[in-house]
Design an enzyme around this catalytic site. Structure first.
Site, mmCIF file in Angstrom:
data_model
loop_
_atom_site.group_PDB
_atom_site.id
_atom_site.type_symbol
_atom_site.label_atom_id
_atom_site.label_comp_id
_atom_site.label_asym_id
_atom_site.label_seq_id
_atom_site.Cartn_x
_atom_site.Cartn_y
_atom_site.Cartn_z
ATOM 1 N N LYS B 88 4.912 3.431 -6.175
ATOM 2 C CA LYS B 88 5.644 4.677 -5.914
ATOM 3 C C LYS B 88 6.890 4.827 -6.780
ATOM 4 O O LYS B 88 7.335 5.935 -7.061
ATOM 5 C CB LYS B 88 6.032 4.763 -4.430
ATOM 6 N N GLU B 110 9.212 13.343 1.282
ATOM 7 C CA GLU B 110 8.474 13.000 2.489
ATOM 8 C C GLU B 110 8.007 11.574 2.328
ATOM 9 O O GLU B 110 7.941 11.062 1.212
ATOM 10 C CB GLU B 110 7.275 13.925 2.653
ATOM 11 N N SER B 377 -1.882 -1.720 -5.163
ATOM 12 C CA SER B 377 -0.849 -0.679 -5.270
ATOM 13 C C SER B 377 0.480 -1.033 -4.611
ATOM 14 O O SER B 377 1.515 -0.492 -4.970
ATOM 15 C CB SER B 377 -1.380 0.629 -4.691
#
Lengths: 265, 395
Positions: B88, B110, B377
């Site tokens: 991210k 968010e 991830s």
């Protein structure tokens, strides 16, 4: 001329447009409140089709939509309720729906069934004209007015685009934000309306954040119609409609005090 | 080159948003287009990717996991080693730099699992910007560690109680904030979802994963992999690793969605596997919806996959059959999670554990000389409580 357009034609006064969520607090109330609003001076009623993710709405309409969904209200039921209301009232009825329920119903089927139920127009807050091309073709063919929105952030080129496409009237969002009551109208509202007025031939109706007779009157001085939603929903909470009638009448009186003739010739 | 000028990937994408946001999206697209063409922007992005995020992340040959699978060689793209613990950060950094370029000081975001919220909070802290993170109430509860991390980095976390209290509702609330404060606020959306230009922009910032992996496997092995496997919620880590391989026709790409309690139960988040076409959060794509067009609540043991929509480019890649999409359920994800702990001493995020489970089984069906890359991830520290609960262990 469509029923919607003719309701702005002189000698009509400033249009009072009431919004309610279909099936809030229950279906019986919807069937009662729309004739009552018509009787108390509403010129047009917007029937809100509830959606699970109403991202242009504030807390009040979010809650009414949630409640209506819990009551099992679907687009199909909204169409049936509209059909029943059409037998009771003559004023234009407009659906307000987010795009996904309409898409899921099928664009052609939905528009066809709207016409059958006596619906006059369609407002889709998450469908800007860029995405509305397909629906526009269908609504024009079948004679349903697709009403687009403008916001204070709209640029001149967007105002021209939307003014070119919107049928029935133009929905001016008074403030950058979601639906819901606010203590005052934004200071630059008159400037925004004037910017649109230089380009648009349609009647201009102001919505979002209008919840008192004084605000309605203030908005009506510069526009052709005023849209009130969240305040009606708040008053309907209990299902007792006396307060709704009193409030609708107070809005009507306020609008009737405003001089007419802002419509362009 | 997709998307087209209107933000469409084939039939999917577009801008289904209130008028208030249309001019804002136009400005954002212009600003991004200029930044994209500006070499100085990428020099800064690359510098911070290296010195702040810790890129490039390694490509690790998972020998024990490979033995366990009993077939193809398995490699892990170690996004779990990136700063803040997941991929991210790549997107948060890219968009943070863009927001600064645009002169926006107030950032909203968010978050589901909290990984995007933490990454955004970190970048805002580093760049000196205000940060507000919307997070579903249910997610605040199950990802409390990440909530605390965000607060330590001076982000304000606003719990969202509406709807199911998960990622979908957090996005609704972030969009409402954005509509209200459009002029001075930058919405730092965390996945390849939402209106144009977000799916394109987030993909562009995440494709560093695939570019590195593609180079690394060639450096180590002198050839491209046979398979690349990644988990999919909104789809940003998958889009990031898939994108640079799209033109390599010999490389098969597999996206693993969360099948939750099982596809048959209806309690899952397998949007591409079991959903149909709709419009959610500003884009046309596959969604989970009922017969009357109401968006369904998704379910997954991993908060980051718990979303009833998916990025429009994935919908396109499904339709043209360039990527295969499959489902892995909660129980299987837990198995994948434990398997990686046992075999390699790596604790994956529950999201990534879905991809691990699928890829190990896949590897078992392949020949030993073949190569499978899994996008790992994120790391699983945030999931300890959930895993302990699921395994009925008292902490």
């Amino acid at each position: 001329m469509s029923r919607l357009a003719s309701s702005f034609k002189p000698p009509a006064g400033k249009a009072l447009i009431g919004y309610i969520t279909v099936g809030y607090p229950d279906i019986k109330t919807t069937l009662e409140v729309v004739p009552l609003l018509a009787k108390c001076g509403c010129d047009i009623v917007e029937l809100g089709i509830p959606f699970s993710d109403p991202l242009a709405d504030g807390v009040t309409i979010q809650k009414s939509s949630f409640r209506a969904l819990q009551n099992g209200v679907t687009p199909k039921i909204c169409l049936e309720i509209a059909r029943q209301l059409r037998q009771k009232v003559d004023i234009p009825l407009v659906f307000m729906s987010y795009f996904n329920p309409v898409l899921s119903y099928g664009l052609t089927e939905f528009v066809t069934d709207c016409i059958r139920s006596g619906i006059d127009g369609l407002i889709i807050p998450d469908l800007p004209p860029e995405e509305g091309v397909e629906l526009e073709v269908i609504t024009r063919q079948r004679g349903l007015d697709l009403i687009y929105l403008l916001a204070p952030t709209s640029t001149e080129s967007r105002i021209r685009l939307v003014a070119e496409k919107s049928l029935g009237f133009l929905y001016l969002v008074s403030v950058a934000g979601v639906t819901g009551t606010r203590s005052r109208l934004p200071a630059d509202l008159a400037g925004f309306v004037a910017r649109v007025r230089t380009v648009a031939k349609q009647p201009l109706c102001i919505g979002f954040g209008i919840s008192t007779a004084a605000q309605a009157k203030q908005a009506a001085r510069i526009a052709d119609g005023v849209i009130v939603g969240s305040r009606f929903i708040q008053l309907m909470k209990t299902g007792n409609l006396d307060a709704v009638a009193v409030f609708a009448k107070s809005l009507r009186y306020a609008l009737d005090e405003v001089p007419r003739l802002t419509l362009k010739k | 080159m997709l998307p087209d000028g209107s933000g469409y990937f084939g039939n999917y994408g577009g801008r289904f948003v209130p008028e208030t946001l249309m001019p804002v999206l136009g400005e954002l697209t212009d600003a991004y287009t200029k930044a994209k063409a500006d070499a100085a922007f990428w020099v800064e992005f690359d510098r911070l990717s290296r010195d702040y995020s810790g890129r490039p992340t390694p490509l690790f040959f998972a020998e024990q996991l490979t033995k366990n699978g009993g077939g193809a060689r398995i490699f892990l793209k170690r996004e779990d080693l990136a700063h803040t613990g997941a991929h991210k950060i790549n997107n948060a950094l890219g968009q943070g730099l863009l927001a600064r370029r645009m002169g926006k000081q107030r950032i909203i975001a968010e978050t589901g699992a909290g990984q995007h919220g933490v990454a955004t909070a970190a970048v805002c802290s580093m760049l000196g910007m205000e940060c507000i993170v919307y997070m579903g109430k249910e997610d605040v509860r199950r990802q409390s560690l990440n909530v605390f991390r965000m607060k330590l980095m001076d982000a304000e976390v606003r719990p969202v109680a509406s709807g199911s209290g998960t990622l979908k509702d957090a996005i609704n609330e972030a969009i409402r904030d954005w509509v209200t404060n459009a002029r001075d606020t930058y919405y730092l959306l965390g996945s390849v979802v939402g209106p144009h230009p977000y799916p394109m922009m987030v993909r562009d910032f995440q494709q560093v994963i695939g570019k590195e992996a593609r180079q690394q496997i060639q450096d180590q092995f002198g050839r491209l992999p046979d398979y690349v496997v990644a988990c999919i919620g909104g789809g940003s880590n998958a889009m990031g690793i898939f994108y640079p391989f799209l033109d390599d026709r010999g490389v098969r790409l597999v996206g693993v969605e969360a099948a939750g309690r099982g596809l048959a139960t209806g309690e899952h988040a397998a949007t591409l596997v079991a959903g149909n076409i709709g419009v959610l959060h500003g884009a046309k794509s596959y969604v989970l919806q009922d017969h009357s067009g109401q968006i369904k609540e998704a379910h997954s043991i991993s908060a980051g996959l718990d979303y009833p929509g998916v990025g429009p480019e994935h919908s396109y890649l499904k339709d043209i059959r360039r990527v295969t999409y499959v489902g892995v359920n909660d129980q299987e994800a837990l198995e994948g999670f434990q398997l990686l702990c046992h075999t390699e001493g790596i604790t994956p995020a529950l999201e990534s554990a879905h991809a691990i489970f699928y890829a190990v089984r896949l590897a078992g069906s392949l020949e030993k000389k073949q190569i499978v890359i899994i996008n790992l991830s994120g790391r699983g520290d945030k999931d300890m409580g959930i895993v302990a609960d699921a395994l009925k262990v008292k902490l």
